[in-house]
Scaffold this active site. Structure first.
Site, short mmCIF file in Angstrom:
data_model
loop_
_atom_site.label_atom_id
_atom_site.label_comp_id
_atom_site.label_asym_id
_atom_site.label_seq_id
_atom_site.Cartn_x
_atom_site.Cartn_y
_atom_site.Cartn_z
N HIS A 127 0.84 -1.20 0.00
CA HIS A 127 0.00 0.00 0.00
C HIS A 127 0.87 1.25 0.00
O HIS A 127 1.79 1.39 0.81
CB HIS A 127 -0.91 -0.03 1.23
CG HIS A 127 -2.05 0.93 1.17
ND1 HIS A 127 -2.47 1.66 2.27
CD2 HIS A 127 -2.88 1.27 0.14
CE1 HIS A 127 -3.50 2.39 1.93
NE2 HIS A 127 -3.78 2.19 0.63
N HIS A 211 -13.70 5.54 1.16
CA HIS A 211 -12.60 6.04 2.01
C HIS A 211 -11.78 7.05 1.22
O HIS A 211 -11.94 7.19 0.01
CB HIS A 211 -11.71 4.88 2.50
CG HIS A 211 -10.91 4.24 1.42
ND1 HIS A 211 -11.42 3.30 0.55
CD2 HIS A 211 -9.61 4.41 1.06
CE1 HIS A 211 -10.49 2.90 -0.29
NE2 HIS A 211 -9.38 3.57 -0.01
#
Length: 239
Positions: A127, A211
């Site tokens: 990520h 998100h």
């Protein structure tokens, strides 16, 4: 003959009387002179004692005045030191506050989800940012003032995984990226202020739920990101 003798005796007696009176007068004068001298000595001694007492009193007063002045100087120095300490503390607090507001959270009332460098099947390797879990349509703001350098779909050029995205250039070679947006409200070249609204959060691109994906980069492009949580904490923010 008898008459002459008598006359001489009388004269002699008168002379003796005068001598006695004179001697007595001289004695009185001597006594008076001694008395005057003694009185003068007493007066002189009294004056000397008075002068000495006055001198001692003056010395005591001078010492008291010096002590009072020293105490006043000490008190003044203490007050100045306290004022300086308060001023220093206030300046430190103001600097901390300024440091804290120089960067702000990109969204409010969030929950941290996927972390920087987290491994998983959602990403090519790991990520590249920090996810802030919020509902779609949440207000997204510029974490710091700067100039918008990239906007649009396809990750603003960084790839479809980011969905709609924005990249802002800040000072000192720092960039911030906002991705998975539902709406973009700024344009390339626009100057934005810290905390200014720039977009609405969403669920576009490669996303498992609504998100905000947030990155801090060293360049405007993918692949130059650093840990955004550590970065923002270094700026005085708590996450």
């Amino acid at each position: 003959m008898s008459s002459r003798v008598t006359s001489r005796s009388s004269r002699t007696s008168q002379l003796r009387t005068r001598a006695a009176v004179l001697a007595a007068g001289l004695g009185v004068s001597a006594v008076l002179g001694a008395g005057v001298a003694a009185a003068a000595d007493a007066t002189s001694a009294s004056a000397s004692a008075s002068a000495s007492a006055s001198s001692v009193a003056s010395a005591v007063e001078a010492q008291a005045a010096a002590q009072a002045k020293a105490a006043k100087v000490t008190a003044s120095a203490k007050v100045k030191a306290q004022a300086a300490a308060k001023k220093k503390a206030a300046a430190k607090k103001a600097a901390a506050a300024k440091k804290a507001i120089s960067w702000v959270h990109p969204v409010k009332k969030y929950k941290l989800s996927a972390k920087f460098n987290q491994a998983g099947g959602m990403w090519q390797s790991t990520h590249s940012g920090q996810d802030f879990a919020v509902s779609s349509g949440t207000d997204v703001v510029a974490a710091h003032g700067g100039t918008v350098v990239k906007t649009g779909g396809n990750g603003a050029g960084d790839g479809p995984a980011y969905g709609n995205a924005i990249v802002i250039r800040h000072g000192n070679g720092t960039y911030s990226q906002y991705a998975h947006l539902s709406r973009i409200d700024v344009r390339v070249g626009q100057v934005v202020a810290t905390g200014q609204h720039i977009a609405r959060s969403g669920n576009t691109g490669n996303s498992s739920g609504p998100h905000l994906h947030f990155e801090i980069r060293k360049t405007p492009n993918f692949g130059s990101a650093v840990d955004p949580v550590a970065f923002l904490r270094a700026k005085g923010l708590s996450l």
